[in-house]
Design a protein around this motif. Structure first.
Motif, PDB file in Angstrom:
ATOM      1  N   ILE A   1     -14.902  27.688 -12.265  1.00  0.00           N
ATOM      2  CA  ILE A   1     -15.156  26.256 -12.373  1.00  0.00           C
ATOM      3  C   ILE A   1     -15.123  25.701 -10.961  1.00  0.00           C
ATOM      4  N   SER A   2     -16.173  24.973 -10.591  1.00  0.00           N
ATOM      5  CA  SER A   2     -16.232  24.313  -9.285  1.00  0.00           C
ATOM      6  C   SER A   2     -16.456  22.823  -9.510  1.00  0.00           C
ATOM      7  N   ILE A   3     -15.598  22.013  -8.912  1.00  0.00           N
ATOM      8  CA  ILE A   3     -15.747  20.573  -9.012  1.00  0.00           C
ATOM      9  C   ILE A   3     -16.775  20.142  -7.969  1.00  0.00           C
ATOM     10  N   LEU A   4     -17.754  19.389  -8.397  1.00  0.00           N
ATOM     11  CA  LEU A   4     -18.784  18.922  -7.480  1.00  0.00           C
ATOM     12  C   LEU A   4     -18.248  17.753  -6.659  1.00  0.00           C
ATOM     13  N   SER A   5     -19.017  17.288  -5.684  1.00  0.00           N
ATOM     14  CA  SER A   5     -18.520  16.270  -4.762  1.00  0.00           C
ATOM     15  C   SER A   5     -19.417  15.044  -4.740  1.00  0.00           C
ATOM     16  N   ASP A   6     -19.004  14.085  -3.942  1.00  0.00           N
ATOM     17  CA  ASP A   6     -19.732  12.843  -3.725  1.00  0.00           C
ATOM     18  C   ASP A   6     -19.908  12.118  -5.055  1.00  0.00           C
ATOM     19  N   VAL A   7     -21.085  11.677  -5.388  1.00  0.00           N
ATOM     20  CA  VAL A   7     -21.285  10.927  -6.629  1.00  0.00           C
ATOM     21  C   VAL A   7     -21.156  11.818  -7.865  1.00  0.00           C
ATOM     22  N   TYR A   8     -21.074  13.119  -7.673  1.00  0.00           N
ATOM     23  CA  TYR A   8     -20.922  14.079  -8.773  1.00  0.00           C
ATOM     24  C   TYR A   8     -19.473  14.537  -8.948  1.00  0.00           C
ATOM     25  N   ARG A   9     -18.533  13.817  -8.353  1.00  0.00           N
ATOM     26  CA  ARG A   9     -17.134  14.261  -8.350  1.00  0.00           C
ATOM     27  C   ARG A   9     -16.467  14.288  -9.712  1.00  0.00           C
ATOM     28  N   LYS A  10     -17.070  13.695 -10.728  1.00  0.00           N
ATOM     29  CA  LYS A  10     -16.531  13.751 -12.088  1.00  0.00           C
ATOM     30  C   LYS A  10     -17.216  14.856 -12.910  1.00  0.00           C
ATOM     31  N   THR A  11     -17.982  15.695 -12.202  1.00  0.00           N
ATOM     32  CA  THR A  11     -18.697  16.801 -12.840  1.00  0.00           C
ATOM     33  C   THR A  11     -18.211  18.116 -12.263  1.00  0.00           C
ATOM     34  N   ALA A  12     -18.037  19.091 -13.124  1.00  0.00           N
ATOM     35  CA  ALA A  12     -17.732  20.453 -12.696  1.00  0.00           C
ATOM     36  C   ALA A  12     -18.893  21.346 -13.114  1.00  0.00           C
ATOM     37  N   GLU A  13     -19.015  22.447 -12.417  1.00  0.00           N
ATOM     38  CA  GLU A  13     -20.020  23.452 -12.774  1.00  0.00           C
ATOM     39  C   GLU A  13     -19.282  24.711 -13.192  1.00  0.00           C
ATOM     40  N   ILE A  14     -19.751  25.327 -14.271  1.00  0.00           N
ATOM     41  CA  ILE A  14     -19.190  26.606 -14.693  1.00  0.00           C
ATOM     42  C   ILE A  14     -20.200  27.696 -14.370  1.00  0.00           C
ATOM     43  N   GLY A  15     -19.692  28.812 -13.914  1.00  0.00           N
ATOM     44  CA  GLY A  15     -20.531  29.970 -13.645  1.00  0.00           C
ATOM     45  C   GLY A  15     -19.815  31.224 -14.081  1.00  0.00           C
ATOM     46  N   TYR A  16     -20.580  32.257 -14.384  1.00  0.00           N
ATOM     47  CA  TYR A  16     -19.980  33.506 -14.849  1.00  0.00           C
ATOM     48  C   TYR A  16     -20.958  34.650 -14.658  1.00  0.00           C
ATOM     49  N   TRP A  17     -20.395  35.843 -14.590  1.00  0.00           N
ATOM     50  CA  TRP A  17     -21.190  37.068 -14.589  1.00  0.00           C
ATOM     51  C   TRP A  17     -20.364  38.161 -15.249  1.00  0.00           C
ATOM     52  N   LEU A  18     -21.052  39.174 -15.751  1.00  0.00           N
ATOM     53  CA  LEU A  18     -20.371  40.286 -16.414  1.00  0.00           C
ATOM     54  C   LEU A  18     -21.137  41.564 -16.139  1.00  0.00           C
ATOM     55  N   GLY A  19     -20.411  42.648 -15.918  1.00  0.00           N
ATOM     56  CA  GLY A  19     -21.046  43.947 -15.710  1.00  0.00           C
ATOM     57  C   GLY A  19     -21.889  44.337 -16.923  1.00  0.00           C
ATOM     58  N   GLU A  20     -23.037  44.929 -16.658  1.00  0.00           N
ATOM     59  CA  GLU A  20     -23.990  45.238 -17.725  1.00  0.00           C
ATOM     60  C   GLU A  20     -23.423  46.082 -18.861  1.00  0.00           C
TER      61      GLU A  20
END
Length: 177
Positions: free
Chosen positions: A83-102
């Motif tokens: 989870i990464s919290i975005l900045s500036d005007v997007y500071r109330k938004t987080a981005e989720i990212g993921y990966w998994l081995g095949e």
């Protein structure tokens, strides 16, 4: 609301925990795969070397605006979620990212991980929404998000250039209840 305590989550299929230097070899084992890297941003190295893993682990453990966790199954790290919290005007938004081995695809591991991480993110951070952009060529990732209560917000036409071609980015979001 924001806390820097380490996140440890146990699901029925995996343990989500902080990264360790001991994970470097397993990261390389599963991340050094063009089928994995092909669905991720170019910042994810391909080929993936041990030095890449060590740099990633070092950065993951000092992240100030969010958290990055290893997805451990069978005693080894086989993917990651963050989870990464975005900045500036997007500071109330987080981005989720993921990966998994095949070798672990199709088992529901990432779906469980996303379901487990989302409430922790809303509890820990002063955010209104969590979003994820999915490459148009990755319907499996879109299904994960849909199973976890994310809603389709937009299709951004030709927003991604990867593997020598333009593709759509499918934007999903989940909102604080």
């Amino acid at each position: 609301m924001e806390t820097s305590e380490p996140v440890f989550i146990k699901t029925s299929l995996a343990v989500l925990r902080p990264w360790s230097v001991a994970d470097a070899d397993s990261i390389v084992k599963y991340a050094d795969n063009p089928n994995v890297a092909g669905n991720l941003r170019d910042g994810f190295p391909s080929p993936y070397f041990r030095d890449d893993a060590l740099k990633f682990i070092s950065a993951a453990n000092v992240l100030e605006n969010g958290f990055m966790l290893a997805i451990e199954t069978g005693g080894e790290a086989c993917g990651g979620i963050g989870i990464s919290i975005l900045s500036d005007v997007y500071r109330k938004t987080a981005e989720i990212g993921y990966w998994l081995g095949e070798p672990f695809w199709g088992r529901g591991i990432v779906t469980e991980a996303v379901k487990a991480v989302v409430p922790v993110a809303f509890e820990r951070f002063d955010i209104a929404r969590i979003q994820a952009g999915v490459f148009g060529c990755n319907p499996a990732s879109a299904r994960v998000l849909e199973k976890c209560g994310f809603v389709l917000e937009a299709v951004l036409k030709d927003a991604i250039f990867k593997k020598g071609r333009l593709m759509d980015e499918i934007m999903y979001a989940r909102f604080r209840e």
